[in-house]
Design an enzyme around this catalytic site. Structure first.
Site, PDB file in Angstrom:
ATOM      1  N   ASP A  83      11.710   2.040   2.922  1.00 16.91           N
ATOM      2  CA  ASP A  83      11.720   1.106   2.516  1.00 16.91           C
ATOM      3  C   ASP A  83      13.332   0.930   3.063  1.00 16.91           C
ATOM      4  OD1 ASP A  83      10.106   0.637   0.202  1.00 16.91           O
ATOM      5  OD2 ASP A  83      11.403   1.660  -1.458  1.00 16.91           O
ATOM      6  N   ASP A 113       3.467  -6.319  -9.496  1.00 10.12           N
ATOM      7  CA  ASP A 113       5.037  -5.680 -10.301  1.00 10.12           C
ATOM      8  C   ASP A 113       5.389  -5.652 -11.687  1.00 10.12           C
ATOM      9  OD1 ASP A 113       5.307  -5.389  -7.168  1.00 10.12           O
ATOM     10  OD2 ASP A 113       7.129  -6.127  -6.956  1.00 10.12           O
TER      11      ASP A 113
END
Length: 240
Positions: A131, A8
């Site tokens: 998500d 990330d």
């Protein structure tokens, strides 16, 4: 099952966020490219790379991501995520060597986006990130909560030609509490391969994902903090 070590990227660094909150950031490396090389040396077959700045709408790390893709070459496949919200950006990403592109926010904001993306890229090169917070879809780097149920969105995009879903229980992400395998299995029964993300704490969690018949698992913090190595994760995923 495939293991996807996560890189990330925020402000040029490899980081992890707890439950997706920008204020709860841990920086693990100032050189994401070196992290990618390390993961490959340990046997990674895929990398999951996220441009968090693009996901949050606060900037982008396009030059760095492209340098990472050039550095890894054909030694590993890269699944690229973060802020792919227009067909123009999608086409730019299609021009990179990334093996798979992950769509998110635009899928909720524009129901016509997935059919257009599938027409441009083919369903095999795309995934949709689902998500979830309390069963509802979170978007824009998880900062905006919608009223759309994860299961409903999953059924829609599968019907539009998407064959891979990435399911994240936001409350578990970066918390080392184990993934929501039950939720992931429920989505996989709708007809797509599901990659479980969020909460992987140890090899036992990876074994549970494997034994549930899921397509893969994304893992980040557990690797960065030495709970297991990439090599151990790959061996676990491949064993029966």
């Amino acid at each position: 099952m495939e293991v996807y070590p996560a890189i990330d990227i925020r402000n040029g660094h490899a980081v992890r966020l707890s439950q997706g909150e920008r204020s709860r950031e841990t920086v693990y490396s100032a050189d994401p490219v070196e992290i990618a090389r390390r993961f490959i040396s340990e046997g990674a077959r895929w990398l999951h790379v996220v441009d968090l700045d693009r996901a949050f709408g606060t900037g982008e790390n396009t030059t760095l991501v492209r340098r990472l893709l050039d550095a890894v070459g054909d030694r590993v496949r890269v699944q690229l995520s973060g802020g792919i919200r227009t067909l123009e950006i999608l086409e730019q990403m299609l021009a990179t060597p990334a093996a798979r592109l992950v769509l998110g926010t635009a899928v909720v904001a524009d129901p016509a986006f997935v059919p257009a993306a599938v027409a441009a890229a083919g369903g095999g090169r795309l995934a949709v990130g689902l998500d979830a917070r309390d069963g509802k879809v979170a978007i824009r780097g998880w900062e905006v909560q919608t009223d759309e149920r994860v299961d409903d969105l999953a059924a829609r995009v599968i019907g539009q030609g998407i064959g891979t879903l990435i399911y994240t229980d936001v409350a578990r992400d970066g918390m080392l509490v184990g993934p929501d395998i039950e939720g992931a299995v429920r989505l996989q029964r709708l007809g797509a391969g599901v990659i479980a993300s969020g909460g992987i704490a140890g090899l036992d969690d990876l074994a549970r994902v494997r034994d549930a018949g899921l397509a893969g698992a994304i893992t980040g913090r557990a690797i960065y903090e030495g709970r297991f190595t990439v090599a151990e994760a790959v061996r676990c995923a491949s064993s029966s």
